[in-house]
Write an enzyme that holds these catalytic residues in place. Structure first.
Site, mmCIF file in Angstrom:
data_model
loop_
_atom_site.group_PDB
_atom_site.id
_atom_site.type_symbol
_atom_site.label_atom_id
_atom_site.label_comp_id
_atom_site.label_asym_id
_atom_site.label_seq_id
_atom_site.Cartn_x
_atom_site.Cartn_y
_atom_site.Cartn_z
ATOM 1 N N CYS A 7 -10.464 -4.680 1.209
ATOM 2 C CA CYS A 7 -11.509 -3.665 1.375
ATOM 3 C C CYS A 7 -12.510 -3.736 0.213
ATOM 4 O O CYS A 7 -12.278 -4.411 -0.796
ATOM 5 C CB CYS A 7 -10.885 -2.266 1.452
ATOM 6 S SG CYS A 7 -10.398 -1.595 -0.144
ATOM 7 N N CYS B 98 -11.186 -2.786 -3.289
ATOM 8 C CA CYS B 98 -10.336 -3.831 -3.876
ATOM 9 C C CYS B 98 -11.175 -5.019 -4.325
ATOM 10 O O CYS B 98 -10.901 -5.623 -5.364
ATOM 11 C CB CYS B 98 -9.263 -4.259 -2.882
ATOM 12 S SG CYS B 98 -7.998 -2.988 -2.643
ATOM 13 N N CYS C 213 -4.409 0.904 -2.076
ATOM 14 C CA CYS C 213 -4.216 -0.351 -1.351
ATOM 15 C C CYS C 213 -3.210 -1.246 -2.073
ATOM 16 O O CYS C 213 -3.076 -1.196 -3.308
ATOM 17 C CB CYS C 213 -5.536 -1.118 -1.256
ATOM 18 S SG CYS C 213 -6.771 -0.363 -0.212
ATOM 19 N N GLU D 161 0.525 5.341 0.578
ATOM 20 C CA GLU D 161 -0.337 6.413 1.086
ATOM 21 C C GLU D 161 0.122 7.776 0.599
ATOM 22 O O GLU D 161 1.188 7.924 0.001
ATOM 23 C CB GLU D 161 -0.379 6.337 2.621
ATOM 24 C CG GLU D 161 -0.992 5.021 3.084
ATOM 25 C CD GLU D 161 -1.173 4.919 4.592
ATOM 26 O OE1 GLU D 161 -0.669 5.775 5.341
ATOM 27 O OE2 GLU D 161 -1.836 3.944 5.003
ATOM 28 N N ASN E 41 0.828 -1.212 0.000
ATOM 29 C CA ASN E 41 0.000 0.000 0.000
ATOM 30 C C ASN E 41 0.861 1.260 0.000
ATOM 31 O O ASN E 41 1.941 1.299 0.602
ATOM 32 C CB ASN E 41 -0.998 -0.001 1.158
ATOM 33 C CG ASN E 41 -0.382 -0.228 2.519
ATOM 34 O OD1 ASN E 41 0.526 -1.028 2.667
ATOM 35 N ND2 ASN E 41 -0.878 0.476 3.514
ATOM 36 N N GLU F 191 -3.443 -4.355 -2.750
ATOM 37 C CA GLU F 191 -4.076 -5.248 -3.728
ATOM 38 C C GLU F 191 -4.147 -4.584 -5.092
ATOM 39 O O GLU F 191 -3.843 -5.192 -6.119
ATOM 40 C CB GLU F 191 -5.495 -5.619 -3.275
ATOM 41 C CG GLU F 191 -5.561 -6.463 -2.023
ATOM 42 C CD GLU F 191 -5.623 -5.646 -0.736
ATOM 43 O OE1 GLU F 191 -5.045 -4.531 -0.704
ATOM 44 O OE2 GLU F 191 -6.237 -6.116 0.220
HETATM 45 N N1 THU Z 1 -5.190 -1.202 2.883
HETATM 46 C C1 THU Z 1 -4.758 -2.069 1.936
HETATM 47 O O1 THU Z 1 -3.652 -1.917 1.391
HETATM 48 N N2 THU Z 1 -5.574 -3.098 1.603
HETATM 49 C C2 THU Z 1 -6.790 -3.334 2.160
HETATM 50 O O2 THU Z 1 -7.513 -4.212 1.701
HETATM 51 C C3 THU Z 1 -7.230 -2.549 3.307
HETATM 52 C C4 THU Z 1 -6.473 -1.309 3.558
HETATM 53 C C5 THU Z 1 -4.337 -0.058 3.220
HETATM 54 C C6 THU Z 1 -4.871 1.261 2.751
HETATM 55 C C7 THU Z 1 -4.224 2.200 3.735
HETATM 56 O O3 THU Z 1 -2.937 2.528 3.246
HETATM 57 C C8 THU Z 1 -4.086 1.380 4.997
HETATM 58 O O4 THU Z 1 -4.204 0.024 4.617
HETATM 59 C C9 THU Z 1 -5.130 1.695 6.058
HETATM 60 O O5 THU Z 1 -6.413 1.632 5.551
#
Ligand code: THU
Length: 160
Positions: free
Chosen positions: A112, A115, A73, A64, A62, A75
């Site tokens: 999430c 995704c 994310c 940010e 991920n 994924e």
């Molecule tokens: N995140 C993911 O990379 N995948 C998910 O399925 C859930 C959330 C990341 C997004 C963000 O950078 C951090 O986790 C917190 O939500």
């Protein structure tokens, strides 16, 4: 009127030792790529591995951003790279590993909703189920035999 029940079913593994050798290798890759996450805002690190039908293994973490919604994310980082580099190769499996720098994540971390929507698009496109395996830093692993098992009543191209 009628009431409809939708059933989903999963396999739950107690720990990595219960998985096949191949899946353990994929999880090790997911755990390694997880450390490349750029997550200074959430401190939540996610690593994803995408296994393709040509044997290629694509990884992502991920990413940010100070403008929060601009982040992505793990994924989708992995999936979009896989789909752009190998556009016509089926996705067999997606493996997800997550940890937090704030607390111990001892339960499986499911992808999430956004995704799931993206994975659904590729699963429908290739007309072959995608296996999903996900876990936290420690604890049990959940396996879903397909994405549609995780997203009933999804939105797809048939509505357009
Ligand atoms: N995140 C993911 O990379 N995948 C998910 O399925 C859930 C959330 C990341 C997004 C963000 O950078 C951090 O986790 C917190 O939500």
């Amino acid at each position: 009127m009628k009431k409809i029940n939708v059933t989903t079913s999963f396999t739950v593994y107690n720990d990595l030792s219960e998985l096949s050798k191949g899946d353990i290798i994929l999880f090790k890759k997911a755990i390694n790529i997880r450390d490349t996450a750029y997550a200074p805002y959430s401190n939540f690190l996610v690593g994803t591995v995408v296994l393709l039908a040509n044997g290629k293994v694509i990884t992502g973490s991920n990413q940010e951003n100070a403008a929060y919604p601009s982040g992505l994310c793990a994924e989708r980082v992995a999936l979009y790279y896989a789909a752009s580099k190998y556009p016509n190769i089926d996705i067999l499996k997606i493996v997800i590993s997550a940890k937090s720098n704030n607390q111990k994540v001892n339960q499986p971390v499911a992808p999430c909703g956004s995704c799931r929507q993206v994975i659904a698009e590729y699963e429908i496109k290739q007309t072959k189920d995608i296996t999903l395996l996900f876990m936290g830093e420690t604890g049990k692993i959940i396996e879903s035999p397909s994405l549609k098992n995780l997203l009933p009543l999804g939105f797809d191209k048939t509505f357009l």
